[in-house]
Scaffold this active site. Structure first.
Site, PDB file in Angstrom:
ATOM      1  N   CYS B  52       0.765  -1.322   0.110  1.00 48.40           N
ATOM      2  CA  CYS B  52      -0.071   0.034  -0.043  1.00 48.40           C
ATOM      3  C   CYS B  52       0.835   1.216  -0.086  1.00 48.40           C
ATOM      4  O   CYS B  52       1.739   1.396   0.991  1.00 48.40           O
ATOM      5  CB  CYS B  52      -0.867   0.129   1.157  1.00 48.40           C
ATOM      6  SG  CYS B  52      -1.645   1.556   1.676  1.00 48.40           S
ATOM      7  N   CYS B  55       0.692   3.431   3.459  1.00 46.98           N
ATOM      8  CA  CYS B  55       1.057   2.896   4.785  1.00 46.98           C
ATOM      9  C   CYS B  55       2.121   3.542   5.176  1.00 46.98           C
ATOM     10  O   CYS B  55       3.006   3.778   4.530  1.00 46.98           O
ATOM     11  CB  CYS B  55       0.973   1.545   4.677  1.00 46.98           C
ATOM     12  SG  CYS B  55      -0.656   0.536   5.071  1.00 46.98           S
ATOM     13  N   ALA B  61       4.835   5.734  -5.504  1.00 47.49           N
ATOM     14  CA  ALA B  61       5.412   5.544  -7.088  1.00 47.49           C
ATOM     15  C   ALA B  61       6.642   6.368  -7.087  1.00 47.49           C
ATOM     16  O   ALA B  61       7.123   6.212  -8.279  1.00 47.49           O
ATOM     17  CB  ALA B  61       4.147   5.818  -7.784  1.00 47.49           C
ATOM     18  N   HIS B 115      -4.088   0.352   8.047  1.00 51.75           N
ATOM     19  CA  HIS B 115      -4.377   0.109   6.811  1.00 51.75           C
ATOM     20  C   HIS B 115      -6.044  -0.623   6.779  1.00 51.75           C
ATOM     21  O   HIS B 115      -6.656  -0.378   5.693  1.00 51.75           O
ATOM     22  CB  HIS B 115      -3.682  -1.098   5.938  1.00 51.75           C
ATOM     23  CG  HIS B 115      -3.955  -1.338   4.665  1.00 51.75           C
ATOM     24  ND1 HIS B 115      -3.712  -0.430   3.429  1.00 51.75           N
ATOM     25  CD2 HIS B 115      -4.466  -2.076   4.068  1.00 51.75           C
ATOM     26  CE1 HIS B 115      -4.253  -0.857   2.454  1.00 51.75           C
ATOM     27  NE2 HIS B 115      -4.657  -2.138   2.920  1.00 51.75           N
ATOM     28  N   ASN B 155     -13.208   9.962  -1.106  1.00 46.81           N
ATOM     29  CA  ASN B 155     -14.087   8.779  -1.875  1.00 46.81           C
ATOM     30  C   ASN B 155     -13.806   7.397  -1.279  1.00 46.81           C
ATOM     31  O   ASN B 155     -12.516   7.048  -1.127  1.00 46.81           O
ATOM     32  CB  ASN B 155     -13.623   8.496  -3.535  1.00 46.81           C
ATOM     33  CG  ASN B 155     -13.876   9.949  -4.345  1.00 46.81           C
ATOM     34  OD1 ASN B 155     -14.913  10.459  -4.051  1.00 46.81           O
ATOM     35  ND2 ASN B 155     -12.997  10.233  -5.152  1.00 46.81           N
ATOM     36  N   SER B 163      -9.443   3.616  -5.467  1.00 46.57           N
ATOM     37  CA  SER B 163      -8.520   2.774  -5.630  1.00 46.57           C
ATOM     38  C   SER B 163      -7.599   2.063  -4.655  1.00 46.57           C
ATOM     39  O   SER B 163      -6.820   1.125  -4.789  1.00 46.57           O
ATOM     40  CB  SER B 163      -7.356   3.117  -6.896  1.00 46.57           C
ATOM     41  OG  SER B 163      -6.783   4.382  -6.613  1.00 46.57           O
ATOM     42  N   HIS B 166      -6.898   1.916   1.790  1.00 45.31           N
ATOM     43  CA  HIS B 166      -6.382   2.666   3.176  1.00 45.31           C
ATOM     44  C   HIS B 166      -7.036   4.045   3.496  1.00 45.31           C
ATOM     45  O   HIS B 166      -7.314   4.724   2.376  1.00 45.31           O
ATOM     46  CB  HIS B 166      -4.674   2.850   3.007  1.00 45.31           C
ATOM     47  CG  HIS B 166      -4.118   3.418   4.181  1.00 45.31           C
ATOM     48  ND1 HIS B 166      -3.462   2.733   4.540  1.00 45.31           N
ATOM     49  CD2 HIS B 166      -4.334   4.557   5.006  1.00 45.31           C
ATOM     50  CE1 HIS B 166      -2.849   3.293   5.659  1.00 45.31           C
ATOM     51  NE2 HIS B 166      -3.400   4.594   5.980  1.00 45.31           N
ATOM     52  N   HIS B 168      -8.322   7.369   3.628  1.00 48.17           N
ATOM     53  CA  HIS B 168      -7.697   8.685   3.231  1.00 48.17           C
ATOM     54  C   HIS B 168      -8.808   9.464   2.471  1.00 48.17           C
ATOM     55  O   HIS B 168     -10.038   8.831   2.085  1.00 48.17           O
ATOM     56  CB  HIS B 168      -6.555   8.531   2.456  1.00 48.17           C
ATOM     57  CG  HIS B 168      -6.829   7.880   1.028  1.00 48.17           C
ATOM     58  ND1 HIS B 168      -7.264   6.952   0.713  1.00 48.17           N
ATOM     59  CD2 HIS B 168      -6.964   8.509  -0.419  1.00 48.17           C
ATOM     60  CE1 HIS B 168      -7.613   6.546  -0.699  1.00 48.17           C
ATOM     61  NE2 HIS B 168      -7.316   7.633  -1.451  1.00 48.17           N
ATOM     62  N   GLN B 170      -8.939  13.440  -0.075  1.00 49.99           N
ATOM     63  CA  GLN B 170      -8.106  14.415  -0.896  1.00 49.99           C
ATOM     64  C   GLN B 170      -8.398  15.770  -0.514  1.00 49.99           C
ATOM     65  O   GLN B 170      -9.444  16.041  -0.160  1.00 49.99           O
ATOM     66  CB  GLN B 170      -8.213  13.891  -2.091  1.00 49.99           C
ATOM     67  CG  GLN B 170      -8.235  12.465  -2.650  1.00 49.99           C
ATOM     68  CD  GLN B 170      -7.945  12.350  -4.264  1.00 49.99           C
ATOM     69  OE1 GLN B 170      -7.659  13.376  -5.076  1.00 49.99           O
ATOM     70  NE2 GLN B 170      -8.594  11.374  -4.812  1.00 49.99           N
ATOM     71  N   HIS B 283     -18.307  21.714   2.109  1.00 52.60           N
ATOM     72  CA  HIS B 283     -18.558  22.791   1.220  1.00 52.60           C
ATOM     73  C   HIS B 283     -18.571  24.092   2.036  1.00 52.60           C
ATOM     74  O   HIS B 283     -18.967  23.970   3.330  1.00 52.60           O
ATOM     75  CB  HIS B 283     -20.128  22.838   0.622  1.00 52.60           C
ATOM     76  CG  HIS B 283     -19.889  22.290  -0.691  1.00 52.60           C
ATOM     77  ND1 HIS B 283     -21.122  21.792  -1.189  1.00 52.60           N
ATOM     78  CD2 HIS B 283     -19.213  21.818  -1.525  1.00 52.60           C
ATOM     79  CE1 HIS B 283     -21.032  21.136  -2.441  1.00 52.60           C
ATOM     80  NE2 HIS B 283     -19.709  21.120  -2.896  1.00 52.60           N
TER      81      HIS B 283
HETATM   82  O1  LIG Z   1      -7.846  10.541  -7.373  1.00 47.16           O
HETATM   83  P1  LIG Z   1      -8.043   9.357  -7.523  1.00 47.16           P
HETATM   84  O2  LIG Z   1      -8.476   8.757  -6.248  1.00 47.16           O
HETATM   85  O3  LIG Z   1      -6.931   8.655  -8.093  1.00 47.16           O
HETATM   86  O4  LIG Z   1      -9.345   9.198  -8.262  1.00 47.16           O
HETATM   87  C1  LIG Z   1     -10.783   9.241  -8.074  1.00 47.16           C
HETATM   88  O5  LIG Z   1     -10.981  10.640  -7.488  1.00 47.16           O
HETATM   89  C2  LIG Z   1     -11.177  11.523  -8.351  1.00 47.16           C
HETATM   90  C3  LIG Z   1     -11.592  12.871  -7.849  1.00 47.16           C
HETATM   91  O6  LIG Z   1     -13.100  12.551  -7.501  1.00 47.16           O
HETATM   92  C4  LIG Z   1     -11.893  11.460  -9.651  1.00 47.16           C
HETATM   93  O7  LIG Z   1     -11.878  12.222 -10.734  1.00 47.16           O
HETATM   94  C5  LIG Z   1     -11.542   9.918 -10.362  1.00 47.16           C
HETATM   95  O8  LIG Z   1     -12.429   9.708 -11.302  1.00 47.16           O
HETATM   96  C6  LIG Z   1     -11.687   9.018  -9.290  1.00 47.16           C
HETATM   97  O9  LIG Z   1     -11.242   7.793  -9.781  1.00 47.16           O
END
Ligand SMILES: O=P(O)(O)O[C@H]1O[C@H](CO)[C@@H](O)[C@H](O)[C@H]1O
Ligand SMILES: O=P(O)(O)O[C@H]1O[C@H](CO)[C@@H](O)[C@H](O)[C@H]1O
Lengths: 350, 350
Positions: B52, B55, B61, B115, B155, B163, B166, B168, B170, B283
Site C-alpha cells: 500500500c 501505509c 510511486a 490500513h 471517495n 483505488s 487505506h 484517506h 483528498q 462545502h
Molecule cells: O484521485 P483518484 O482517487 O485516483 O481518483 C478518483 O477521484 C477523483 C476525484 O473525485 C476522480 O476524478 C476519479 O475519477 C476517481 O477515480
C-alpha cells in the site's frame, strides 16, 4: 513563461449549451489504475431468450404478452417513474421546502426483435426504423397538452444501469421541462437573440474548420467530440440543418441520422473491442406550444469507459462536489475514434 | 381528486442550495432488479499492507518514503489533477470555444496509519484529528493568493472510484471557484440579502420542527437527509452555528463534528452490513478574500447504494440528460438510518 497548451496543461473549458465549466487535466491520463474493473461484455446471446420480457411473444411482469413484432415495438413502461394520472398539488415551507406533483408517461422502445443485437450490429434501414419511431413518439406525446418535454434515451450496458441486454431505449415525457433541457433552452435562446442563428450552427461551422474534434460526417450529419465533453469519449451527433425536433427531419436526413449512429457506435465497439456501454439521448425543443427557433436538435452520447473495456471514468468526489473533470483531452478522444474502422470487429473476425 | 401525497406520488423537489430540481418517483421503489450487482466489501484487511502506498514507512510511486506516522499524514498527490506552476492563458473562438488555464494543488490526507480501518471504525478522538487536519489545510491553502477555493473530500469504496482502501481523503484547491460551490454561493447570498441570516439556519429550523428527515443530533451538529436529496441515502451534516469554514469551529464544535461523522458512518455501515461506499466532502466559503457572511459550512455525503450491499442507484440516461431522479423518498431514507444502531455491526458481532 511557456505558452498555454491545451494538450498538456490543466485548464477549464466552458460548455455553452449549459453555461457550466469543466476541469481538464491532460497530464493525469497516465496515472496507474488499481481500482475497480468492469466486466467487459463479450457474451454471445441467443437470438430469442424465453426469459427476456422484451422478446417477441414473451409475457411481461404485469401479465401482458408481447406481440410477435418484427421491427420495433413500443409499450408503456410497467415500472414508469412518471404516471399520467398524478393529482396536482404543491408543498411549500419557508420558501426552502418546495415540491410539486409531476405527471407524465414512461415508455419502452424495443429496437429489434433480435435479443442478441445492439445498434452497431443492426443495418442502417433497421436503425432508420428506430428513428421513425422516435419521430412518431415525439409527435404523439409532444401534442398532448399535459406533456411539455419528451426525453428519448438509451442506457446500454450493465455499467450504465441497464438491466436487460435486449436492444431497447426509453421515453420519459412530462409536464415540466427538466434541468438540462431548460438550461440548453436558455443558453440557445440567448445566443439566437444575439446572433439570429442557432448556437449549434455557429459551433458546427467552427468545428468543421478546425477538424480536430470531428469523428465522422455524412451529407446531413456531423459527429464530433464537443470542445466541452465531460465523459472521456462523449460525442455530439449534430444535423447540419438546424431543426427543432426529429419530426422535421426529411427522409434523406433520417437515413443519414441512422448512418451516423451506425458508424459512430461501430467505432465505439471497435475502440476497446467490447460492446461499448453508454447513455445516449436526444435533446429537442420543449413541447410547450412555443416555436423555439433557438433549438437545434442533437443527440448526446455519454460513454463511461476511459482506458479499456474494463477501466471506466468515475464521476465521484470532486465531480459530485465541485464540477466535472476529465483526464484525456477531447481532441485525443476524437483522434482515437477517427482511427477506428467502420467494420464491426465481430464481422471483421468472422 | 386525491390530495398531494409526497410518500406515494411522483413529484419534483427544489434544491435551494443549487437552484435545481429533482424528480422523485416513490411508487417505483418496488420494481424488480435484474441488473448489475456490486461486490459488497467485507474483506478483512491487514493493519499494515507492504504493497500500500499510503501505509507508514512504504515507498510511493515517485520514490518518496512515507514517514512512520502515528496519526494523520498529508502529502502532495503524486498524480494531482491540478498543479501550481501552470502558466496562465486563455483560448476563445466565436464566443463558443472558451478555455482558460487552471492552477491549483492536490493533496492526499491519510486518516490513520491503520490500513484496515475506515472512519466508522475509528474513535471520536481519532476522527477529531482528521477534522483538525482539514482546518489546518483549509487555513494554509486558503491563505494563498493563487487559491480561491479548497475542496476537501473522500471517495470511499471501489464503486466510488477509490483505488486504495487505506482510509484517506483528498484536497483539490484551485484558482477559480468550481460550479457547485459557485451555485451554492449565489443561492446563499441571495437568501442572506433578503433575510439577514443564512439559508441553512432557516432550513435547519424547519427540519428540527418537522423531525421526519433528521437522522441524529448532538449539541452542535444535526445530520439529516435533505428534503432535496438526490442519492438514496444522501445526508447533510450541518453545524447549528452558521460558520463559514472549518477553522472557525470551536474545540467543542470540532469534537461534536467528529462525533456526528462517527455516528452517521456507523449507521451507514449497519444499514446493509457492509463497508458503506460514498463520496463525501465539505462545502465552505470561497477563499477569495471576500467575507462571505452568507456561507454556512456543511458536509455532504453521497452514497450510491439503494436497496442492499449489492444494488446501487445508477445516475444514467434520464439523470444525465434531464435531471436527477430518485425512487425511495428522503423521509423513508431518514427513517431507515434512524432505525440503525450506533454500535458498529463488526463490534456487535465480536
Ligand atoms: O484521485 P483518484 O482517487 O485516483 O481518483 C478518483 O477521484 C477523483 C476525484 O473525485 C476522480 O476524478 C476519479 O475519477 C476517481 O477515480
Ligand atoms: O428504467 P430502468 O432501465 O429500470 O433504470 C435505469 O434507467 C433509469 C433512467 O435513466 C435510471 O433512473 C435507473 O437508475 C437505471 O437503473
Amino acid at each position: 513563461m511557456a505558452s498555454f497548451d491545451l494538450a498538456q496543461q490543466p485548464h477549464r473549458r466552458f460548455n455553452p449549451l449549459t453555461g457550466e465549466w469543466l476541469l481538464v487535466s491532460p497530464h493525469r491520463a497516465l496515472r496507474p489504475w488499481q481500482g475497480q474493473q468492469e466486466a467487459p461484455d463479450r457474451t454471445q446471446r441467443p437470438t430469442h431468450d424465453p426469459t427476456c420480457y422484451l422478446c417477441p411473444g414473451n409475457t411481461r411482469a404485469n401479465g401482458e404478452v408481447n406481440p410477435a413484432y418484427e421491427g420495433t415495438f413500443v409499450f408503456d413502461n410497467d415500472f414508469a417513474a412518471l404516471t399520467p394520472d398524478a393529482p396536482a398539488g404543491t408543498l411549500e415551507m419557508g420558501g426552502l421546502l418546495r415540491a410539486e406533483a409531476e405527471s407524465g408517461v414512461g415508455r419502452v422502445i424495443c429496437f429489434s426483435p433480435r435479443h442478441d443485437l445492439t445498434l452497431p450490429e443492426m443495418s442502417t434501414p433497421e436503425i432508420r426504423r428506430v428513428v421513425d419511431v422516435w419521430a412518431a413518439q415525439f409527435a404523439e406525446l409532444g401534442a398532448r397538452p399535459d406533456i411539455n418535454y419528451v426525453q428519448i434515451f438509451e442506457n446500454k450496458g450493465a455499467v450504465m444501469g441497464c438491466s436487460n441486454p435486449h436492444p431497447h431505449g426509453q421515453i420519459w415525457a412530462q409536464r415540466t421541462v427538466p434541468g438540462d433541457p431548460a438550461k440548453e433552452t436558455e443558453q440557445q435562446a440567448t445566443y439566437f437573440e444575439q446572433h439570429g442563428r442557432t448556437l449549434l450552427s455557429a459551433y458546427l461551422e467552427i468545428e468543421l474548420r478546425e477538424q480536430t474534434r470531428v469523428v465522422l460526417q455524412n451529407e446531413h450529419w456531423v459527429v464530433l467530440v464537443p470542445f466541452w465533453a465531460a465523459w472521456p469519449f462523449e460525442t455530439l451527433v449534430l444535423p447540419r440543418r438546424p431543426v427543432q425536433d426529429v419530426t422535421q427531419l426529411t427522409d434523406a436526413e433520417r437515413d443519414a441520422f441512422a448512418d451516423a449512429i451506425r458508424r459512430l457506435t461501430i467505432r465505439y465497439d471497435n475502440l476497446f473491442q467490447t460492446s461499448f456501454p453508454y447513455s445516449a439521448g436526444l435533446h429537442q425543443r420543449p413541447t410547450d406550444g412555443q416555436p423555439h427557433p433557438e433549438w437545434h436538435l442533437h443527440m448526446h452520447f455519454f460513454p463511461p469507459l476511459l482506458r479499456s473495456a474494463t477501466v471506466r471514468k468515475f464521476m465521484v468526489g470532486y465531480e459530485l462536489l465541485a464540477n466535472p473533470q476529465r483526464d484525456i483531452t477531447p481532441e485525443y478522444a476524437a483522434q482515437q475514434l477517427r482511427e477506428q474502422s467502420e467494420v464491426h470487429y465481430k464481422q471483421a473476425e468472422a
